[in-house]
Design a protein around this motif. Structure first.
Motif, PDB file in Angstrom:
ATOM      1  N   ALA A  33       0.837  -1.217   0.000  1.00 29.91           N
ATOM      2  CA  ALA A  33       0.000   0.000   0.000  1.00 29.91           C
ATOM      3  C   ALA A  33       0.863   1.254   0.000  1.00 29.91           C
ATOM      4  O   ALA A  33       2.029   1.214   0.372  1.00 29.91           O
ATOM      5  N   LEU A  34       0.285   2.365  -0.409  1.00 30.47           N
ATOM      6  CA  LEU A  34       0.950   3.668  -0.321  1.00 30.47           C
ATOM      7  C   LEU A  34       0.258   4.482   0.774  1.00 30.47           C
ATOM      8  O   LEU A  34      -0.966   4.467   0.884  1.00 30.47           O
ATOM      9  N   LEU A  35       1.067   5.181   1.564  1.00 27.72           N
ATOM     10  CA  LEU A  35       0.516   5.943   2.693  1.00 27.72           C
ATOM     11  C   LEU A  35       0.680   7.435   2.406  1.00 27.72           C
ATOM     12  O   LEU A  35       1.690   7.840   1.837  1.00 27.72           O
ATOM     13  N   TRP A  36      -0.302   8.227   2.823  1.00 27.70           N
ATOM     14  CA  TRP A  36      -0.178   9.668   2.568  1.00 27.70           C
ATOM     15  C   TRP A  36      -0.988  10.486   3.553  1.00 27.70           C
ATOM     16  O   TRP A  36      -1.843   9.960   4.268  1.00 27.70           O
ATOM     17  N   GLU A  37      -0.650  11.792   3.561  1.00 29.32           N
ATOM     18  CA  GLU A  37      -1.332  12.678   4.493  1.00 29.32           C
ATOM     19  C   GLU A  37      -1.624  14.054   3.905  1.00 29.32           C
ATOM     20  O   GLU A  37      -2.219  14.886   4.569  1.00 29.32           O
ATOM     21  N   LYS A  38      -1.181  14.275   2.655  1.00 28.91           N
ATOM     22  CA  LYS A  38      -1.349  15.627   2.102  1.00 28.91           C
ATOM     23  C   LYS A  38      -2.138  15.622   0.803  1.00 28.91           C
ATOM     24  O   LYS A  38      -1.942  14.745  -0.044  1.00 28.91           O
ATOM     25  N   GLY A  39      -2.978  16.622   0.635  1.00 29.59           N
ATOM     26  CA  GLY A  39      -3.649  16.837  -0.637  1.00 29.59           C
ATOM     27  C   GLY A  39      -3.413  18.275  -1.058  1.00 29.59           C
ATOM     28  O   GLY A  39      -3.299  19.166  -0.204  1.00 29.59           O
ATOM     29  N   ARG A  40      -3.297  18.502  -2.355  1.00 35.43           N
ATOM     30  CA  ARG A  40      -3.024  19.874  -2.822  1.00 35.43           C
ATOM     31  C   ARG A  40      -4.028  20.248  -3.914  1.00 35.43           C
ATOM     32  O   ARG A  40      -4.389  19.403  -4.733  1.00 35.43           O
ATOM     33  N   SER A  41      -4.426  21.532  -3.905  1.00 38.38           N
ATOM     34  CA  SER A  41      -5.309  22.023  -4.966  1.00 38.38           C
ATOM     35  C   SER A  41      -4.576  23.109  -5.745  1.00 38.38           C
ATOM     36  O   SER A  41      -3.896  23.967  -5.148  1.00 38.38           O
ATOM     37  N   PHE A  42      -4.713  23.060  -7.060  1.00 42.48           N
ATOM     38  CA  PHE A  42      -4.043  24.018  -7.941  1.00 42.48           C
ATOM     39  C   PHE A  42      -5.087  24.748  -8.787  1.00 42.48           C
ATOM     40  O   PHE A  42      -6.091  24.157  -9.180  1.00 42.48           O
ATOM     41  N   TYR A  43      -4.778  26.030  -9.070  1.00 46.15           N
ATOM     42  CA  TYR A  43      -5.655  26.807  -9.951  1.00 46.15           C
ATOM     43  C   TYR A  43      -4.765  27.558 -10.941  1.00 46.15           C
ATOM     44  O   TYR A  43      -3.927  28.381 -10.516  1.00 46.15           O
ATOM     45  N   ARG A  44      -4.914  27.219 -12.197  1.00 44.73           N
ATOM     46  CA  ARG A  44      -4.115  27.858 -13.256  1.00 44.73           C
ATOM     47  C   ARG A  44      -2.626  27.938 -12.890  1.00 44.73           C
ATOM     48  O   ARG A  44      -2.017  29.003 -12.939  1.00 44.73           O
ATOM     49  N   GLY A  45      -2.068  26.799 -12.452  1.00 48.80           N
ATOM     50  CA  GLY A  45      -0.628  26.730 -12.192  1.00 48.80           C
ATOM     51  C   GLY A  45      -0.218  27.170 -10.793  1.00 48.80           C
ATOM     52  O   GLY A  45       0.936  27.016 -10.416  1.00 48.80           O
ATOM     53  N   HIS A  46      -1.155  27.723  -9.988  1.00 47.66           N
ATOM     54  CA  HIS A  46      -0.794  28.151  -8.626  1.00 47.66           C
ATOM     55  C   HIS A  46      -1.355  27.137  -7.628  1.00 47.66           C
ATOM     56  O   HIS A  46      -2.491  26.679  -7.786  1.00 47.66           O
ATOM     57  N   MET A  47      -0.564  26.833  -6.560  1.00 45.70           N
ATOM     58  CA  MET A  47      -1.137  25.992  -5.507  1.00 45.70           C
ATOM     59  C   MET A  47      -2.001  26.887  -4.622  1.00 45.70           C
ATOM     60  O   MET A  47      -1.486  27.870  -4.052  1.00 45.70           O
ATOM     61  N   VAL A  48      -3.295  26.597  -4.536  1.00 54.12           N
ATOM     62  CA  VAL A  48      -4.189  27.488  -3.785  1.00 54.12           C
ATOM     63  C   VAL A  48      -4.603  26.893  -2.433  1.00 54.12           C
ATOM     64  O   VAL A  48      -5.181  27.589  -1.599  1.00 54.12           O
ATOM     65  N   HIS A  49      -4.337  25.616  -2.223  1.00 49.99           N
ATOM     66  CA  HIS A  49      -4.695  25.033  -0.929  1.00 49.99           C
ATOM     67  C   HIS A  49      -3.890  23.772  -0.701  1.00 49.99           C
ATOM     68  O   HIS A  49      -3.671  22.988  -1.629  1.00 49.99           O
ATOM     69  N   GLU A  50      -3.437  23.587   0.553  1.00 50.42           N
ATOM     70  CA  GLU A  50      -2.782  22.324   0.894  1.00 50.42           C
ATOM     71  C   GLU A  50      -3.505  21.744   2.091  1.00 50.42           C
ATOM     72  O   GLU A  50      -3.653  22.405   3.122  1.00 50.42           O
ATOM     73  N   LEU A  51      -3.976  20.525   1.928  1.00 47.20           N
ATOM     74  CA  LEU A  51      -4.683  19.853   3.023  1.00 47.20           C
ATOM     75  C   LEU A  51      -3.703  18.901   3.692  1.00 47.20           C
ATOM     76  O   LEU A  51      -3.085  18.070   3.035  1.00 47.20           O
ATOM     77  N   GLN A  52      -3.558  19.051   4.985  1.00 43.27           N
ATOM     78  CA  GLN A  52      -2.715  18.115   5.736  1.00 43.27           C
ATOM     79  C   GLN A  52      -3.659  17.350   6.651  1.00 43.27           C
ATOM     80  O   GLN A  52      -4.258  17.928   7.553  1.00 43.27           O
ATOM     81  N   VAL A  53      -3.822  16.034   6.384  1.00 39.33           N
ATOM     82  CA  VAL A  53      -4.704  15.255   7.250  1.00 39.33           C
ATOM     83  C   VAL A  53      -3.918  15.001   8.541  1.00 39.33           C
ATOM     84  O   VAL A  53      -2.792  14.519   8.485  1.00 39.33           O
TER      85      VAL A  53
END
Ligand SMILES: Cc1cc2nc3c(=O)[nH]c(=O)nc-3n(C[C@H](O)[C@H](O)[C@H](O)COP(=O)(O)OP(=O)(O)OC[C@H]3O[C@@H](n4cnc5c(N)ncnc54)[C@H](O)[C@@H]3O)c2cc1C
Length: 584
Positions: A98-118
């Motif tokens: 399995a792969l483990l993770w804790e972060k999600g990222r949202s991008f808008y037109r090439g810019h990172m606009v949100h980073e979710l850290q679970v």
């Protein structure tokens, strides 16, 4: 005659096995009354079967198909799902590869606009999110079912159902003809198009969204870290949102909304699918060879039955509710349903709970489904604005988020999380509750604690847990008061599985006879995390939610709390009780 597809599904990373039809005793004229039948060997059906067996009931599983699921299905599982898999002995196998993770990222037109850290901490044995494809998960559960001696009847389809106050009769269709089967209880885990739901004339309530999504699983040697990436308004799909997610075995998942003017057939045209994968790889600058593995088209829904218990028939997983996959709700919610239902139903079957407890299954899980539908609707509106107004608002949030923090929380992606049963009729709140400064509150799921993060074999609180109710006593031998020991004796005399665990933080090594397990807490980490001083007591239900707690010195009422959690009058007749059949 029912003829399931016997051609193995194709996959680059998974060997599909065709499970044969085995003629059952009923086809040889034997009449068996089964205590409980689970329909559907998907993730929820298998989990329920394992958890029922763990709690002392003996289920059989009926499955129409001959192999585990194909296609792009669930891939991301929450920590709570892993904790429930741990209870049924399947977490280690699920973690392999399995792969483990804790972060999600949202991008808008090439810019990172949100980073979710679970959120995660040293006390968590499992990562916030674990990626493993659903077919592998089902195989893990099946292997565990085999180890526990649970019979799965493959290639067997439920075609008729009659139920009354005394039980359920099924007509089953197989490659060798039909037969009838009777059971006391039936758990319907037969998925989104549930035949049981149809045969009982029950309908979902809620809403289906008009948007359609395509999911393309493709193999590509892309080295980016695991985590969810959301791209709003990419140049190849202007105005829409695209998700990219890393799965194990070299697979990546591209998930995007199909524009309204594109038909289902057009959406699935191979040339169009290929052009989308290539366009997205170009967009993120990945010049790599790739190959499509699976393609699926789906529609988000927030639909639920009004009740999950209908007489002798109980609904679980997708048969009970359909939730949007944004926020990984399907399996992760169904597994919590199954964990909630199994101990209650096993307690009824074993004769020490009143069937009234099954109403609490609906009450507790419906509250969760409603909350999920509410949150999922917000995520769905962000991903697929349902009107021009919503779209203008969403785009404004995205534009502002490029340069400003204050709008970024609006992009927060709500993921499946364990619910609190604080308002449940099964939960007791003692007056001493107000004195606790930490620890899981009544109704909340138990919180794991690492005993010593610096030790080579660190050990976790949950290692001490077993099937049944857990009574956690903090301190030493003296903390096990005569009143508490008497309550345990009374419950055990009634065959109720109650384990007493002493969480010891003292030099006193005496262990009272009523104690089943001792967990040394030399650094006091469990005491601190659970807000407990010497003499504090917690009672956990078999699904590890807190039934009640008392701070040090408060008079405990363990028997009363357990009887309340079982909806059981203290005087329930002993004649109703039966021994456990297969407690593992
Ligand atoms: C594209 C996609 C992505 C998803 N991603 C995620 C995710 O990341 N995380 C997550 O938690 N969820 C996700 N989900 C949702 C998840 O796949 C479902 O919630 C899950 O499969 C439901 O499990 P279940 O056991 O309730 O039903 P199912 O998996 O549908 O299993 C039902 C079983 O019942 C059997 N059956 C049906 N009718 C009969 C009958 N008459 N007689 C006997 N047997 C019968 C079927 O053959 C099947 O094996 C995703 C779904 C899709 C489509």
């Amino acid at each position: 005659m029912h003829q399931p597809d016997l051609t193995p599904q194709r996959s680059s990373y998974f060997s599909y096995q065709i499970h044969p039809f085995v003629s059952p005793p009923e086809m040889r004229g034997e009449r068996n009354q089964h205590p409980v039948v689970v329909v559907g060997a998907g993730p929820n059906g298998l989990l329920v079967a394992l958890d029922l067996a763990r709690n002392g009931a003996r289920p059989i599983v009926i499955e129409a198909e001959a192999q585990v699921c194909g296609g792009s299905r669930a891939v991301a599982f929450t920590r709570r799902t892993l904790e429930i898999f741990e209870q049924v002995g399947a977490s280690d196998a699920l973690l392999k590869g399995a792969l483990l993770w804790e972060k999600g990222r949202s991008f808008y037109r090439g810019h990172m606009v949100h980073e979710l850290q679970v959120p995660g901490s040293v006390d968590d044995r499992f990562a916030p999110m674990t990626n493993q494809p659903q077919n592998v998960m089902e195989k893990v559960l099946l292997d565990q079912a085999e180890r526990m001696g649970i019979e799965v009847r493959w290639q067997t389809k439920v075609v008729e159902l009659a139920s009354d106050a005394s039980g359920v009769r099924l007509r089953l269709d197989t490659p060798e003809g039909e037969y009838d089967l009777s059971c006391d209880w039936l758990v319907a885990c037969d998925g989104a198009r549930s035949a049981i739901r149809r045969l009982q004339n029950l309908r979902f309530e809620g809403r289906s969204y008009t948007g359609r999504f395509a999911i393309i699983d493709f193999r590509v040697p892309l080295g980016a870290p695991t985590g969810r990436r959301c791209y709003f308004d990419p140049p190849w799909l202007p105005g829409y949102a695209v998700l990219l997610h890393k799965a194990p075995y070299g697979i990546w998942r591209l998930d995007y909304q199909v524009p309204d003017d594109v038909s289902d057939e057009e959406a699935l045209e191979p040339a169009r699918l290929r052009s989308h994968v290539q366009a997205h790889l170009d967009y993120i600058g990945a010049d790599l060879p790739w190959e499509i593995e699976w393609v699926t088209l789906y529609k988000p829904n927030t639909l639920s039955l009004a009740r999950y218990n209908h007489g002798r028939v109980l609904y679980c997983g997708d048969a009970a509710h359909l939730l949007p996959v944004f926020g990984v709700r399907g399996v992760n919610t169904g597994v919590q349903d199954g964990n909630n239902l199994s101990w209650k139903l096993a307690s009824v079957i074993r004769g020490f709970a009143s069937p009234a407890i099954l109403d609490s299954y609906t009450d507790e899980r419906l509250a969760d489904a409603k909350q999920i539908c509410f949150e999922a609707a917000r995520s769905t509106r962000m991903m697929t604005p349902p009107s021009r107004g919503f779209r203008i608002l969403r785009d404004a949030v995205l534009q502002l988020s490029v340069h400003h923090d204050f709008t970024r929380p609006l992009l927060h992606w709500r993921t499946s999380k364990p619910i609190d049963y604080a308002d449940s009729a099964l939960t007791t709140v003692d007056p001493s509750e107000a004195k606790f400064e930490a620890g899981p509150r009544p109704g909340a799921p138990a919180r794991n604690v690492c005993i010593n993060p610096d030790a080579p074999s660190r050990g976790w609180l949950f290692d001490a847990f077993g099937p049944g109710f857990q009574v956690l006593v903090f301190g030493d031998a003296q903390s096990v008061t005569p009143a508490l020991a008497d309550d345990l004796k009374a419950l055990r005399a009634d065959n109720i599985p109650v384990r007493l665990i002493l969480i010891r933080r003292s030099e006193d090594t005496r262990v009272p006879a009523s104690v089943d397990a001792v967990m040394d807490d030399p650094l006091g980490r469990v005491h601190a995390a659970w807000g407990a001083t010497q003499g504090a007591v917690y009672v956990l239900r078999p699904d590890q939610h807190v039934a009640a707690r008392w701070c040090a010195g408060a008079p405990t009422r363990v028997a009363q709390v357990v009887n309340k959690a079982l909806c059981r009058a203290a005087s329930q007749a002993k004649a109703q009780r039966q021994p456990a059949e297969a407690v593992v």
